[in-house]
Design a protein around this motif. Sequence first.
Motif, PDB file in Angstrom:
ATOM      1  N   GLY A   1      -3.696  19.050  46.262  1.00 51.86           N
ATOM      2  CA  GLY A   1      -2.731  17.830  45.985  1.00 51.86           C
ATOM      3  C   GLY A   1      -3.017  16.738  46.807  1.00 51.86           C
ATOM      4  O   GLY A   1      -4.041  16.463  47.431  1.00 51.86           O
ATOM      5  N   LEU A   2      -2.027  16.177  46.973  1.00 52.84           N
ATOM      6  CA  LEU A   2      -1.687  14.769  47.798  1.00 52.84           C
ATOM      7  C   LEU A   2      -0.714  15.127  48.700  1.00 52.84           C
ATOM      8  O   LEU A   2       0.604  15.668  48.408  1.00 52.84           O
ATOM      9  N   CYS A   3      -0.823  14.838  50.024  1.00 48.88           N
ATOM     10  CA  CYS A   3       0.399  14.702  50.914  1.00 48.88           C
ATOM     11  C   CYS A   3       0.533  13.205  51.440  1.00 48.88           C
ATOM     12  O   CYS A   3      -0.287  12.604  51.903  1.00 48.88           O
ATOM     13  N   ASN A   4       1.853  12.952  51.106  1.00 49.72           N
ATOM     14  CA  ASN A   4       2.182  11.617  51.598  1.00 49.72           C
ATOM     15  C   ASN A   4       3.126  11.529  52.832  1.00 49.72           C
ATOM     16  O   ASN A   4       3.929  12.450  52.963  1.00 49.72           O
ATOM     17  N   VAL A   5       2.510  10.665  53.853  1.00 50.39           N
ATOM     18  CA  VAL A   5       3.567  10.730  55.102  1.00 50.39           C
ATOM     19  C   VAL A   5       4.138   9.401  55.003  1.00 50.39           C
ATOM     20  O   VAL A   5       3.401   8.392  55.025  1.00 50.39           O
ATOM     21  N   PHE A   6       5.668   9.398  55.111  1.00 51.51           N
ATOM     22  CA  PHE A   6       6.256   8.232  54.874  1.00 51.51           C
ATOM     23  C   PHE A   6       7.282   8.012  56.163  1.00 51.51           C
ATOM     24  O   PHE A   6       7.955   8.967  56.364  1.00 51.51           O
ATOM     25  N   VAL A   7       7.438   6.637  56.464  1.00 46.49           N
ATOM     26  CA  VAL A   7       8.418   6.524  57.886  1.00 46.49           C
ATOM     27  C   VAL A   7       9.449   5.536  57.090  1.00 46.49           C
ATOM     28  O   VAL A   7       9.064   4.681  56.760  1.00 46.49           O
ATOM     29  N   PRO A   8      10.655   5.886  56.519  1.00 49.80           N
ATOM     30  CA  PRO A   8      11.795   4.988  56.249  1.00 49.80           C
ATOM     31  C   PRO A   8      12.363   4.123  57.200  1.00 49.80           C
ATOM     32  O   PRO A   8      13.866   4.339  57.337  1.00 49.80           O
ATOM     33  N   HIS A   9      11.714   3.511  57.892  1.00 47.43           N
ATOM     34  CA  HIS A   9      12.226   2.694  58.875  1.00 47.43           C
ATOM     35  C   HIS A   9      11.678   1.115  58.751  1.00 47.43           C
ATOM     36  O   HIS A   9      10.371   1.178  58.565  1.00 47.43           O
ATOM     37  N   ALA A  10      12.411   0.216  59.025  1.00 50.88           N
ATOM     38  CA  ALA A  10      11.822  -1.158  58.881  1.00 50.88           C
ATOM     39  C   ALA A  10      10.859  -1.500  60.079  1.00 50.88           C
ATOM     40  O   ALA A  10      10.456  -2.814  59.890  1.00 50.88           O
ATOM     41  N   THR A  11      10.942  -0.815  61.078  1.00 49.14           N
ATOM     42  CA  THR A  11      10.287  -1.322  62.314  1.00 49.14           C
ATOM     43  C   THR A  11       9.311  -0.449  62.859  1.00 49.14           C
ATOM     44  O   THR A  11       8.935  -0.342  63.758  1.00 49.14           O
ATOM     45  N   ALA A  12       8.653   0.560  61.853  1.00 48.38           N
ATOM     46  CA  ALA A  12       7.564   1.636  62.084  1.00 48.38           C
ATOM     47  C   ALA A  12       6.727   1.788  61.107  1.00 48.38           C
ATOM     48  O   ALA A  12       6.837   1.505  60.076  1.00 48.38           O
ATOM     49  N   GLY A  13       5.403   2.311  61.419  1.00 49.80           N
ATOM     50  CA  GLY A  13       4.426   2.464  60.524  1.00 49.80           C
ATOM     51  C   GLY A  13       3.728   3.787  60.604  1.00 49.80           C
ATOM     52  O   GLY A  13       3.926   4.545  61.953  1.00 49.80           O
ATOM     53  N   VAL A  14       2.877   4.125  59.775  1.00 45.74           N
ATOM     54  CA  VAL A  14       1.919   5.290  59.631  1.00 45.74           C
ATOM     55  C   VAL A  14       0.572   5.004  59.704  1.00 45.74           C
ATOM     56  O   VAL A  14       0.256   4.013  58.861  1.00 45.74           O
ATOM     57  N   ALA A  15      -0.527   5.550  60.347  1.00 47.08           N
ATOM     58  CA  ALA A  15      -1.794   5.226  60.323  1.00 47.08           C
ATOM     59  C   ALA A  15      -2.561   6.328  60.530  1.00 47.08           C
ATOM     60  O   ALA A  15      -2.152   7.498  60.976  1.00 47.08           O
ATOM     61  N   ILE A  16      -3.791   6.314  60.060  1.00 46.96           N
ATOM     62  CA  ILE A  16      -4.925   7.191  60.432  1.00 46.96           C
ATOM     63  C   ILE A  16      -6.075   6.740  61.352  1.00 46.96           C
ATOM     64  O   ILE A  16      -6.567   5.575  60.987  1.00 46.96           O
ATOM     65  N   ILE A  17      -5.921   7.409  62.583  1.00 48.84           N
ATOM     66  CA  ILE A  17      -6.805   6.871  63.488  1.00 48.84           C
ATOM     67  C   ILE A  17      -7.588   7.684  64.522  1.00 48.84           C
ATOM     68  O   ILE A  17      -7.018   9.232  64.251  1.00 48.84           O
ATOM     69  N   GLU A  18      -8.458   7.668  65.006  1.00 44.91           N
ATOM     70  CA  GLU A  18      -8.918   8.457  66.226  1.00 44.91           C
ATOM     71  C   GLU A  18      -7.973   8.440  67.190  1.00 44.91           C
ATOM     72  O   GLU A  18      -7.738   7.367  67.662  1.00 44.91           O
ATOM     73  N   THR A  19      -7.736   9.592  68.093  1.00 49.02           N
ATOM     74  CA  THR A  19      -6.764   9.626  69.048  1.00 49.02           C
ATOM     75  C   THR A  19      -7.364  10.315  70.219  1.00 49.02           C
ATOM     76  O   THR A  19      -8.438  10.947  70.116  1.00 49.02           O
ATOM     77  N   GLY A  20      -6.912   9.924  71.356  1.00 48.06           N
ATOM     78  CA  GLY A  20      -7.485  10.670  72.528  1.00 48.06           C
ATOM     79  C   GLY A  20      -8.536  10.083  73.432  1.00 48.06           C
ATOM     80  O   GLY A  20      -8.958  10.407  74.350  1.00 48.06           O
ATOM     81  N   ALA A  21      -9.401   9.024  72.505  1.00 44.78           N
ATOM     82  CA  ALA A  21     -10.568   8.382  73.125  1.00 44.78           C
ATOM     83  C   ALA A  21     -10.328   6.962  73.600  1.00 44.78           C
ATOM     84  O   ALA A  21     -11.198   6.025  73.601  1.00 44.78           O
TER      85      ALA A  21
END
Length: 133
Positions: free
Chosen positions: A32-52
Motif C-alpha cells: 500500500g501507501l504510507c502517508n506521513v503528515f504533520v498537521p502544523h502550519a510551521t513544520a514539514g516532512v522530508a525524505i533525506i539522508e541523515t547522519g552524514a
Amino acid sequence: MDTDVIDVDTTRRRIVDLTDAVQGFCDGRGDGLCNVFVPHATAGVAIIETGAGSDDDLIDTLERLLPRDDRYRHAHGSFGHGADHVLPALVSPSVTVPVQAGRPLLGTWQSVVLVDLNRDNPQRSVRLSFLAA
C-alpha cells in the motif's frame, strides 16, 4: 485506511528522524501507501539522508532562505517567527512512501524526517496513515 498519531518533541533537534516509527507502523500491513503528515502550519516532512551532515546542511540552507528578522508580515511569536510559516511552502507538510509486504520502499540512504525550525512550539504531532493496495 489505518491511521495513528505520534508525538514528537523538537526541543533538542530541528530535524527528527521518523523512519523507525514509519517502519513500525507499516510492519505487517502488506502492500500500500504510507502517508506521513504533520498537521502544523510551521513544520514539514522530508525524505533525506541523515547522519552524514545532510541534516545540518538542510537546517543551514533553510535558515539562509528564511532568515529570522523583521521582514515578515506574519509577526506574532518570537522574533522572525514569520519565517516558520513560510517553511511548509518549501518543505511539504506530508510525504507518501510506497510499502511492499509491510516494508516502506525507501532507498538505502533515505530517511523520513520531521523538519521544525519553530522555536515557539517544540511539541509536534505526526499522523501516519496507511492505505492498503
